[in-house]
Enzyme design. Structure first.
Site, PDB file in Angstrom:
ATOM      1  CG  HIS A   1      -1.654   4.185   3.492  1.00 55.12           C
ATOM      2  ND1 HIS A   1      -2.939   3.950   3.913  1.00 55.12           N
ATOM      3  CD2 HIS A   1      -1.196   2.999   3.021  1.00 55.12           C
ATOM      4  CE1 HIS A   1      -3.246   2.680   3.690  1.00 55.12           C
ATOM      5  NE2 HIS A   1      -2.190   2.082   3.165  1.00 55.12           N
TER       6      HIS A   1
ATOM      7  CB  SER B   1      -0.970   0.010   1.181  1.00 51.27           C
ATOM      8  OG  SER B   1      -0.274  -0.057   2.405  1.00 51.27           O
TER       9      SER B   1
END
Length: 161
Positions: free
Chosen positions: A89, A32
């Site tokens: 992230h 991610s």
């Protein structure tokens, strides 16, 4: 051409490094942070070629920008949910944007902006990497930081459920 594979790899690596720094007691896995880096690169990629869009493609370009900003916003909002690695992230997103500035500055329409944008991307990415590595090295105590997974298998049942 902008090397998106390099942006993907470096954004993922930086997201992982920032995750190790900000969430030292967590075990995380996934890509991610690298995908967030591609989201981070997507916005400047559209912005840098904004004025070179053909008239028949303006509507598509505007839609892409709305989608890019909405995707980035959604990713950042969902990063604060439990069991989500916010550091990967945010780190991946920021690194992706800076790396695109470094690699993609040649796509800018005017020469006047190419050098300062490229310099900002290179200096920003380099500074973030340097600070993060310095912080990791100064905080690291190998005896306490790395869990001994060879003797402690209490984490294993969590993977099997």
């Amino acid at each position: 051409r902008v090397p998106f594979t390099i942006i993907y790899i470096l954004s993922g690596a930086y997201g992982m490094a920032l995750s190790c720094l900000l969430m030292p007691d967590s075990r995380t896995v996934g890509s991610s942070g690298a995908i967030a880096g591609l989201f981070g690169a997507w916005i400047p990629a559209i912005a840098f070629t904004w004025h070179r869009t053909l008239p028949k493609e303006i509507e598509m370009r505007n839609g892409q920008m709305v989608l890019a900003v909405t995707s980035a916003f959604s990713m950042i909002v969902t990063s604060v949910m439990p069991m989500v690695d916010y550091a990967a992230h945010v780190g991946g997103f920021g690194m992706g944007a800076l790396l695109y500035m470094a690699f993609g500055a040649g796509n800018l329409e005017t020469q006047r902006w190419r050098i300062p944008v490229r310099a900002t991307g290179i200096l920003g990415a380099g500074t973030f990497w340097a600070i993060t590595i310095w912080a990791l090295l100064s905080e690291a105590d190998a005896a306490q930081s790395v869990p001994d997974m060879t003797n402690d298998v209490s984490w294993l049942p969590g993977l099997l459920t």
